[in-house]
Scaffold this active site. Structure first.
Site, PDB file in Angstrom:
ATOM      1  N   LYS A  62      31.197  45.019  33.968  1.00 37.34           N
ATOM      2  CA  LYS A  62      32.045  43.956  34.526  1.00 37.34           C
ATOM      3  C   LYS A  62      33.421  44.545  34.881  1.00 37.34           C
ATOM      4  O   LYS A  62      33.761  45.652  34.465  1.00 37.34           O
ATOM      5  CB  LYS A  62      32.174  42.831  33.506  1.00 37.34           C
ATOM      6  CG  LYS A  62      32.879  43.240  32.215  1.00 37.34           C
ATOM      7  CD  LYS A  62      32.752  42.159  31.142  1.00 37.34           C
ATOM      8  CE  LYS A  62      33.456  42.623  29.857  1.00 37.34           C
ATOM      9  NZ  LYS A  62      33.207  41.711  28.735  1.00 37.34           N
ATOM     10  N   HIS A  93      28.495  36.971  20.573  1.00 36.09           N
ATOM     11  CA  HIS A  93      29.536  37.978  20.845  1.00 36.09           C
ATOM     12  C   HIS A  93      30.544  37.975  19.702  1.00 36.09           C
ATOM     13  O   HIS A  93      30.953  36.928  19.222  1.00 36.09           O
ATOM     14  CB  HIS A  93      30.227  37.638  22.172  1.00 36.09           C
ATOM     15  CG  HIS A  93      31.195  38.684  22.644  1.00 36.09           C
ATOM     16  ND1 HIS A  93      30.877  40.023  22.733  1.00 36.09           N
ATOM     17  CD2 HIS A  93      32.486  38.580  23.066  1.00 36.09           C
ATOM     18  CE1 HIS A  93      31.930  40.693  23.200  1.00 36.09           C
ATOM     19  NE2 HIS A  93      32.917  39.848  23.398  1.00 36.09           N
ATOM     20  N   ARG A 110      25.388  45.896  23.528  1.00 34.71           N
ATOM     21  CA  ARG A 110      26.088  45.809  24.817  1.00 34.71           C
ATOM     22  C   ARG A 110      27.324  46.704  24.758  1.00 34.71           C
ATOM     23  O   ARG A 110      28.312  46.391  24.089  1.00 34.71           O
ATOM     24  CB  ARG A 110      26.495  44.355  25.093  1.00 34.71           C
ATOM     25  CG  ARG A 110      25.301  43.375  25.106  1.00 34.71           C
ATOM     26  CD  ARG A 110      25.729  41.967  25.517  1.00 34.71           C
ATOM     27  NE  ARG A 110      26.800  41.452  24.692  1.00 34.71           N
ATOM     28  CZ  ARG A 110      26.633  40.805  23.528  1.00 34.71           C
ATOM     29  NH1 ARG A 110      25.407  40.583  23.047  1.00 34.71           N
ATOM     30  NH2 ARG A 110      27.671  40.366  22.845  1.00 34.71           N
ATOM     31  N   TYR A 168      65.089  49.804  42.525  1.00 36.64           N
ATOM     32  CA  TYR A 168      65.573  48.418  42.551  1.00 36.64           C
ATOM     33  C   TYR A 168      66.428  48.114  41.324  1.00 36.64           C
ATOM     34  O   TYR A 168      66.054  48.435  40.203  1.00 36.64           O
ATOM     35  CB  TYR A 168      64.391  47.440  42.566  1.00 36.64           C
ATOM     36  CG  TYR A 168      63.607  47.446  43.854  1.00 36.64           C
ATOM     37  CD1 TYR A 168      64.200  47.126  45.076  1.00 36.64           C
ATOM     38  CD2 TYR A 168      62.254  47.758  43.848  1.00 36.64           C
ATOM     39  CE1 TYR A 168      63.471  47.111  46.251  1.00 36.64           C
ATOM     40  CE2 TYR A 168      61.506  47.754  45.020  1.00 36.64           C
ATOM     41  CZ  TYR A 168      62.123  47.433  46.221  1.00 36.64           C
ATOM     42  OH  TYR A 168      61.398  47.423  47.366  1.00 36.64           O
ATOM     43  N   ARG A 210      34.534  30.726  22.316  1.00 41.64           N
ATOM     44  CA  ARG A 210      34.777  30.981  23.736  1.00 41.64           C
ATOM     45  C   ARG A 210      33.602  30.374  24.493  1.00 41.64           C
ATOM     46  O   ARG A 210      33.602  29.193  24.788  1.00 41.64           O
ATOM     47  CB  ARG A 210      34.936  32.495  23.979  1.00 41.64           C
ATOM     48  CG  ARG A 210      35.404  32.837  25.374  1.00 41.64           C
ATOM     49  CD  ARG A 210      35.644  34.338  25.558  1.00 41.64           C
ATOM     50  NE  ARG A 210      34.433  35.153  25.513  1.00 41.64           N
ATOM     51  CZ  ARG A 210      34.389  36.444  25.802  1.00 41.64           C
ATOM     52  NH1 ARG A 210      35.502  37.082  26.136  1.00 41.64           N
ATOM     53  NH2 ARG A 210      33.261  37.115  25.740  1.00 41.64           N
ATOM     54  N   ASP A 229      54.704  50.264  45.428  1.00 44.09           N
ATOM     55  CA  ASP A 229      53.891  51.357  45.971  1.00 44.09           C
ATOM     56  C   ASP A 229      54.368  52.747  45.569  1.00 44.09           C
ATOM     57  O   ASP A 229      53.746  53.733  45.940  1.00 44.09           O
ATOM     58  CB  ASP A 229      53.887  51.276  47.503  1.00 44.09           C
ATOM     59  CG  ASP A 229      53.624  49.856  47.969  1.00 44.09           C
ATOM     60  OD1 ASP A 229      52.564  49.311  47.619  1.00 44.09           O
ATOM     61  OD2 ASP A 229      54.496  49.275  48.630  1.00 44.09           O
ATOM     62  N   CYS A 276      58.099  50.551  41.519  1.00 46.92           N
ATOM     63  CA  CYS A 276      58.043  49.657  42.684  1.00 46.92           C
ATOM     64  C   CYS A 276      56.591  49.275  42.973  1.00 46.92           C
ATOM     65  O   CYS A 276      55.679  49.692  42.267  1.00 46.92           O
ATOM     66  CB  CYS A 276      58.635  50.348  43.908  1.00 46.92           C
ATOM     67  SG  CYS A 276      60.311  50.969  43.639  1.00 46.92           S
TER      68      CYS A 276
HETATM   69  C1  LIG Z   1      32.831  42.485  27.702  1.00 51.48           C
HETATM   70  C2  LIG Z   1      31.711  42.128  26.820  1.00 51.48           C
HETATM   71  C3  LIG Z   1      31.050  43.127  26.088  1.00 51.48           C
HETATM   72  C4  LIG Z   1      31.530  44.565  26.015  1.00 51.48           C
HETATM   73  O1  LIG Z   1      32.642  44.629  25.139  1.00 51.48           O
HETATM   74  P1  LIG Z   1      33.294  46.030  24.748  1.00 51.48           P
HETATM   75  O2  LIG Z   1      34.277  45.687  23.694  1.00 51.48           O
HETATM   76  O3  LIG Z   1      33.965  46.531  25.973  1.00 51.48           O
HETATM   77  O4  LIG Z   1      32.189  46.910  24.310  1.00 51.48           O
HETATM   78  C5  LIG Z   1      29.922  42.758  25.384  1.00 51.48           C
HETATM   79  N1  LIG Z   1      29.497  41.468  25.377  1.00 51.48           N
HETATM   80  C6  LIG Z   1      30.130  40.489  26.039  1.00 51.48           C
HETATM   81  C7  LIG Z   1      29.612  39.099  25.974  1.00 51.48           C
HETATM   82  C8  LIG Z   1      31.259  40.775  26.775  1.00 51.48           C
HETATM   83  O5  LIG Z   1      31.901  39.792  27.419  1.00 51.48           O
END
Ligand SMILES: *Cc1c(COP(=O)(O)O)cnc(C)c1O
Length: 395
Positions: A44, A171, A227, A271, A142, A320, A318
């Site tokens: 992601k 999660h 994951r 700036y 969440r 850029d 800045c």
């Molecule tokens: C982003 C995410 C992960 C990965 O998390 P890390 O801490 O980067 O390993 C795993 N599961 C879910 C649901 C996530 O949103």
């Protein structure tokens, strides 16, 4: 130094993505897992800023079984680049996206009856079967269903002729903390939900729970798959949860000095004139700014690496461009390479160091790298692809 093929028009400011580091990080983690546990590569946020397509390909080559993204659009982009591996959308999805998700063959994470019924209806219209992972909230508050609702929702998915229950997951909220009490409580809640689902007669093909932090800290959280996000990129989830030996960062942000000039004592820089030279000083210009994702909060506090020196940022960053003091490297010339972010070699700051300077986490430092910064993908010491605003160019 990499030889840059002459045919590539490359901006001075570019990110070098070491695909061997991605692959080796995946392999190191995979080898550490309980035998039979598969690895989901989380790509992601454009692969945490590294570039989702090339990271996904490298992770799959190295043994990842599935990819995970946050949005339907991210999944569609992987398909548009020819990636056929299973893709799970982790985040909530709008009903208007169901048809696109089906079209791209994406599995969705769902957690309420209305979305389940809506996705099933879209699948019926498309005369197809949709894959659903049931997301359970075990304490993060969440996205996810209540533990008590899990059996009813799992049955609803499993008994619908247009849906397939492909997995059940949760999660972790605090797996990167020093102690794992909250994480173990989440696992207990997850196990209760799974037991109730199975008691309701629903089979669960894939159970997955652990993020990088959970994966790195214990085999107790392996289940059927893990994951892996931040650790795949060679960055530690936190100071309390280190990477495994041999894992290394994949991203280096490079640029070149594009101008040098001399400040007189009293001259003000950038700036607002927030930096005032106290004595004559050589100043170097770097064509990188906050529109590239470089934090403006590093104004007058960050540094970049050149040769063996820290070159301090002078004045405000800045949109850029940014300026650095060249006092410690007086022989630097226009065109010389500098490193704005790296693995700690070349005196460059790491993502962890930049994060500490601006009060964020390494995740945000790499993920915020803007699309206009070309990603130069390197494998076995050779450039294999470049990605810029016009797309991915394989070499
Ligand atoms: C982003 C995410 C992960 C990965 O998390 P890390 O801490 O980067 O390993 C795993 N599961 C879910 C649901 C996530 O949103």
């Amino acid at each position: 130094m990499l030889a840059e093929p002459a045919a590539i028009a490359l901006r001075s400011t570019h990110a070098v993505i070491d695909l061997d580091a991605i692959a080796s990080n995946v392999r190191i983690v995979k080898e550490s897992l309980t035998p039979g546990t598969s690895l989901v590569a989380v790509v992601k946020g454009n692969g945490y800023g590294h570039g989702a397509t090339m990271v996904a390909r490298s992770a799959l080559d190295a043994g990842a079984a599935m990819l995970a993204v946050a949005t339907v659009g991210e999944g569609e982009a992987l398909r548009a680049h020819g990636i056929t591996a299973p893709v799970l959308v982790l985040g909530p999805v709008n009903a208007s996206e169901f048809a696109a998700a089906l079209d791209a063959g994406l599995a969705l994470s769902l957690c309420d009856a209305a979305a389940i019924d809506g996705f099933a209806a879209a699948a019926r219209v498309a005369a197809t079967h949709a894959e659903v992972h049931l997301k359970i909230d075990t304490g993060m508050h969440r996205y996810g269903c209540l533990v008590e609702d899990a059996p009813m929702l799992a049955s609803r998915i499993a008994t619908n002729p247009n849906l397939r229950l492909a997995g059940v997951f949760t999660h972790f909220a605090e797996a990167d903390a020093a102690d794992d009490l909250a994480t173990r409580q989440q696992v207990e809640a997850y196990r209760r939900a799974v037991a109730a689902i199975e008691q309701a007669g629903v089979a669960i093909p894939l159970q997955h729970v652990a993020n990088s932090a959970g994966t790195l800290r214990s085999r107790d959280f392996d289940f059927d798959a893990v994951r892996l996000g931040i650790a795949m990129y060679g960055l530690a989830p936190s100071g309390d949860v280190p990477l495994l030996p041999g894992m290394r960062p994949a991203m280096t942000l490079k640029s070149r000095l594009s101008r040098i000039h001399e400040l007189a004592a009293g001259d003000r820089v950038s700036y607002g004139g927030t930096y005032v030279a106290s004595s004559p000083e050589r100043l170097g210009l770097i064509p990188c700014g906050y529109a590239d994702g470089y934090p403006r909060a590093l104004s007058n506090r960050g540094w970049i690496g050149a040769r063996d020196s820290h070159l301090p940022i002078r004045g405000r960053v800045c949109m850029d461009q940014l300026m650095v003091g060249l006092g410690s490297e007086p022989s630097m010339q226009v065109g010389n390479e500098v490193t704005l972010l790296g693995d700690g070699t070349n005196a460059a700051p790491t993502a962890d160091q930049l994060a500490a300077e601006v009060g964020t986490i390494n995740y945000e430092i790499v993920t915020r790298l803007a699309a206009r910064v070309p990603r130069v993908y390197v494998r076995s010491g050779a450039i294999v692809a470049v990605e810029d605003l016009l797309g991915l160019h394989e070499i």
